[in-house]
Scaffold this active site. Structure first.
Site, PDB file in Angstrom:
ATOM      1  N   CYS A 184      59.483  41.916  37.833  1.00  0.00           N
ATOM      2  CA  CYS A 184      58.321  42.700  37.394  1.00  0.00           C
ATOM      3  C   CYS A 184      57.646  43.422  38.555  1.00  0.00           C
ATOM      4  O   CYS A 184      56.663  44.119  38.372  1.00  0.00           O
ATOM      5  CB  CYS A 184      57.304  41.794  36.706  1.00  0.00           C
ATOM      6  SG  CYS A 184      57.917  41.144  35.157  1.00  0.00           S
ATOM      7  N   CYS A 241      46.808  43.331  41.839  1.00  0.00           N
ATOM      8  CA  CYS A 241      47.175  42.485  42.982  1.00  0.00           C
ATOM      9  C   CYS A 241      46.135  41.387  43.190  1.00  0.00           C
ATOM     10  O   CYS A 241      46.469  40.251  43.535  1.00  0.00           O
ATOM     11  CB  CYS A 241      47.301  43.328  44.253  1.00  0.00           C
ATOM     12  SG  CYS A 241      48.621  44.539  44.153  1.00  0.00           S
TER      13      CYS A 241
END
Ligand code: FES
Length: 283
Positions: free
Chosen positions: A41, A112
């Site tokens: 991913c 993130c």
């Protein structure tokens, strides 16, 4: 993979954390390991923790990551944020704290910081012998990035997200083939039709006296109880226009996380009093 097709606007702190990341590598005899994401991913993060068994305090934190500059910077920030904290204190670190520590992340890179928060939850669950993988494959909404409905709901609530674009920025869901977008829209409709997101209140016009009273009230009722729960405290020293001078007390004195604490106080005052407020700690 996070490929830099665009020129992202990175802060100096992100650039520095990317070029000189702290706490990289593994801890061979780690007490806890949290692994999230997958190389398929595009991003993956493995977090290692050493924990003092008597105090429950994190004595060391290191990471290995596969990802872009923001993933490396977020992982580095995460380890700096949790070192020295107890596990319960560490669990209070949000993905927004990680982004704030870096002076902000581009909207499209907020996923993130979410990955960092997930790795932390996974590591602490691992230490406590709990299962972190409560999510099931049946609930996967975005097949391109393996994102479940649970994750979309959780991240939306924690970050007040109301649009598909925001969900994509924070989770990547919807950022591939786009087939899942109607389902994401349905989840958001369901989520916010029940309880509208609590966006920060619109700034009010305050007289000076009202502003001072409000600052005192927020520090007394919104800030001090949280710090006192961790044996710390804060004292309001002076208010000069939008400058608020405070002194950290108790366990907060000389704490490695004092900058983060002051930033948190500033965020709270900006949210509840005036967005121009700057909080400074008395040296
Ligand atoms: S299934 Fe979500 S972007 Fe493809």
């Amino acid at each position: 993979m996070c490929v830099n097709v665009y020129m992202w606007e990175y802060t100096d702190k992100v650039k520095n954390a990317f070029l000189h990341p702290k706490n990289t590598g593994e801890i061979p005899d780690a007490d806890a390991v949290g692994e999230v994401g997958s190389i398929v991913c595009g991003d993956a993060l493995k977090l290692f923790l050493k924990v003092d068994k008597e105090t429950g305090r994190i004595t060391d934190a290191r990471f290995q990551t596969f990802g872009c500059a923001s993933a490396i910077a977020s992982s580095s920030a995460l380890t700096e944020l949790v070192k020295g904290r107890t596990l319960d204190e560490a669990l209070k670190v949000t993905n927004q704290d990680i982004a704030d520590f870096l002076g902000g992340l581009p909207d499209q890179k907020m996923h993130c910081s979410v990955m960092g928060r997930e790795a932390l939850e996974a590591a602490i669950a691992n230490y406590r012998g709990e299962s972190y993988t409560a999510e099931t494959k049946e609930k996967v909404v975005c097949k391109c990035f393996d994102v479940t409905e649970d994750k979309i709901r959780k991240v939306a609530v924690e970050n007040h997200l109301t649009t598909v674009d925001e969900i994509t920025n924070f989770t990547k869901a919807g950022g591939g083939c786009g087939e899942c977008i109607p389902n994401i829209e349905a989840i958001l409709r369901d989520l916010w039709s029940i309880k509208p997101p609590e966006k920060p209140a619109a700034p009010k016009k305050l007289t000076n006296l009202h502003k001072i009273a409000l600052i005192q009230e927020v520090i007394e009722n919104e800030v001090r109880p949280g710090l006192q729960a961790d044996n710390g405290d804060i004292e309001l020293i002076d208010i000069d226009g939008n400058r608020v001078i405070v002194a950290l007390r108790g366990m907060c004195t000389g704490c490695l996380m004092s900058d983060v604490t002051i930033k948190g106080v500033q965020e709270k005052l900006r949210e509840l009093v005036n967005k121009e407020i700057v909080v400074e700690a008395l040296q």
